[in-house]
Design a protein around this motif. Structure first.
Motif, mmCIF file in Angstrom:
data_model
loop_
_atom_site.group_PDB
_atom_site.id
_atom_site.type_symbol
_atom_site.label_atom_id
_atom_site.label_comp_id
_atom_site.label_asym_id
_atom_site.label_seq_id
_atom_site.Cartn_x
_atom_site.Cartn_y
_atom_site.Cartn_z
ATOM 1 N N CYS A 1 -107.851 -48.528 5.530
ATOM 2 C CA CYS A 1 -109.292 -48.719 5.446
ATOM 3 C C CYS A 1 -109.984 -47.532 6.097
ATOM 4 O O CYS A 1 -109.728 -47.211 7.263
ATOM 5 C CB CYS A 1 -109.723 -50.016 6.132
ATOM 6 N N TYR B 1 -120.028 -48.921 4.726
ATOM 7 C CA TYR B 1 -118.941 -49.711 4.154
ATOM 8 C C TYR B 1 -117.592 -49.380 4.778
ATOM 9 O O TYR B 1 -117.375 -48.285 5.285
ATOM 10 C CB TYR B 1 -118.838 -49.489 2.639
ATOM 11 N N GLY C 1 -115.112 -53.906 -5.753
ATOM 12 C CA GLY C 1 -113.881 -53.207 -6.096
ATOM 13 C C GLY C 1 -113.140 -53.851 -7.237
ATOM 14 O O GLY C 1 -113.729 -54.558 -8.064
ATOM 15 N N ASN D 1 -113.990 -49.032 3.284
ATOM 16 C CA ASN D 1 -113.357 -48.847 1.984
ATOM 17 C C ASN D 1 -111.843 -48.894 2.159
ATOM 18 O O ASN D 1 -111.283 -48.131 2.941
ATOM 19 C CB ASN D 1 -113.777 -47.507 1.382
ATOM 20 N N SER E 1 -114.256 -52.521 -1.099
ATOM 21 C CA SER E 1 -115.266 -52.074 -0.145
ATOM 22 C C SER E 1 -116.000 -53.302 0.365
ATOM 23 O O SER E 1 -116.445 -54.130 -0.428
ATOM 24 C CB SER E 1 -116.281 -51.140 -0.810
ATOM 25 N N SER F 1 -114.985 -41.550 0.351
ATOM 26 C CA SER F 1 -116.308 -42.102 0.074
ATOM 27 C C SER F 1 -117.234 -40.975 -0.345
ATOM 28 O O SER F 1 -117.349 -39.969 0.345
ATOM 29 C CB SER F 1 -116.867 -42.798 1.322
ATOM 30 N N SER G 1 -117.053 -45.665 6.368
ATOM 31 C CA SER G 1 -118.199 -44.822 6.045
ATOM 32 C C SER G 1 -119.390 -45.368 6.832
ATOM 33 O O SER G 1 -119.236 -46.281 7.645
ATOM 34 C CB SER G 1 -118.473 -44.821 4.536
ATOM 35 N N THR H 1 -120.480 -48.697 -3.939
ATOM 36 C CA THR H 1 -120.318 -48.144 -2.593
ATOM 37 C C THR H 1 -119.983 -46.657 -2.552
ATOM 38 O O THR H 1 -120.055 -46.052 -1.488
ATOM 39 C CB THR H 1 -119.206 -48.897 -1.845
ATOM 40 N N ALA I 1 -116.977 -45.455 -3.021
ATOM 41 C CA ALA I 1 -115.566 -45.258 -2.691
ATOM 42 C C ALA I 1 -114.831 -44.768 -3.935
ATOM 43 O O ALA I 1 -115.101 -45.225 -5.048
ATOM 44 C CB ALA I 1 -114.937 -46.552 -2.197
#
Length: 158
Positions: free
Chosen positions: A120, A126, A57, A128, A73, A155, A123, A34, A36
């Motif tokens: 959190c 996603y 993750g 993240n 993510s 991100s 993006s 992703t 992140a």
């Protein structure tokens, strides 16, 4: 996906004494799928606890298992703002700290003798997140660690 991790929490028996004498070692962790990225205190979270229950993750534990960190993510649902995403997860009513903006949210509270902290960032594709659980009695020792983890979540794509 539940915001709070539902597994045994771990922590820092030695950290409070060692941190004053030794600097904390940090490394950049990246979720390859992703983009992140986040700074992880590798001298604190020394154990790999595998992948999160959903999304992409990694989970990390302290060596004594009293504190944990999840970098996660999950795919963003079209139209979900941070406020909508958070509401869909039915957060507990006893949240002590809550900040919601158009690009991220942060929530934190107590559960038993632990503090849980979730941030959190949103993006394009996603959500993240960093999810941290640590002993409430060690809040002062954790404040700067949690702040750095939270502030470095970013991100690089998607």
């Amino acid at each position: 996906m539940r915001l709070r991790c539902n597994f045994i929490l771990s922590g820092l028996v030695l950290w409070s004494g060692v941190a004053a004498a030794q600097p904390i070692s940090w490394s950049k962790y990246s979720v390859a799928e992703t983009g992140a990225v986040v700074d992880i205190p590798t001298s604190i979270f020394t154990e790999d606890a595998g992948t999160p229950q959903s999304g992409y993750g990694r989970q990390f534990l302290t060596s004594d298992r009293r504190a944990d960190l999840t970098v996660q993510s999950v795919p963003k649902v079209a139209g979900d703002s941070p406020a909508v995403f958070l509401a869909k997860r039915n957060p507990p009513a006893n949240i002590v700290y809550k900040r919601v903006t158009p690009r991220f949210f942060v929530v934190s509270s107590f559960e038993g003798d632990k503090i849980w902290y979730n941030r959190c960032n949103f993006s394009q594709r996603y959500v993240n997140c960093v999810l941290i659980n640590y002993p409430a009695a060690e809040k002062r020792q954790w404040d700067s660690v949690v702040t750095r983890i939270s502030n470095t979540l970013a991100s690089n794509s998607s």
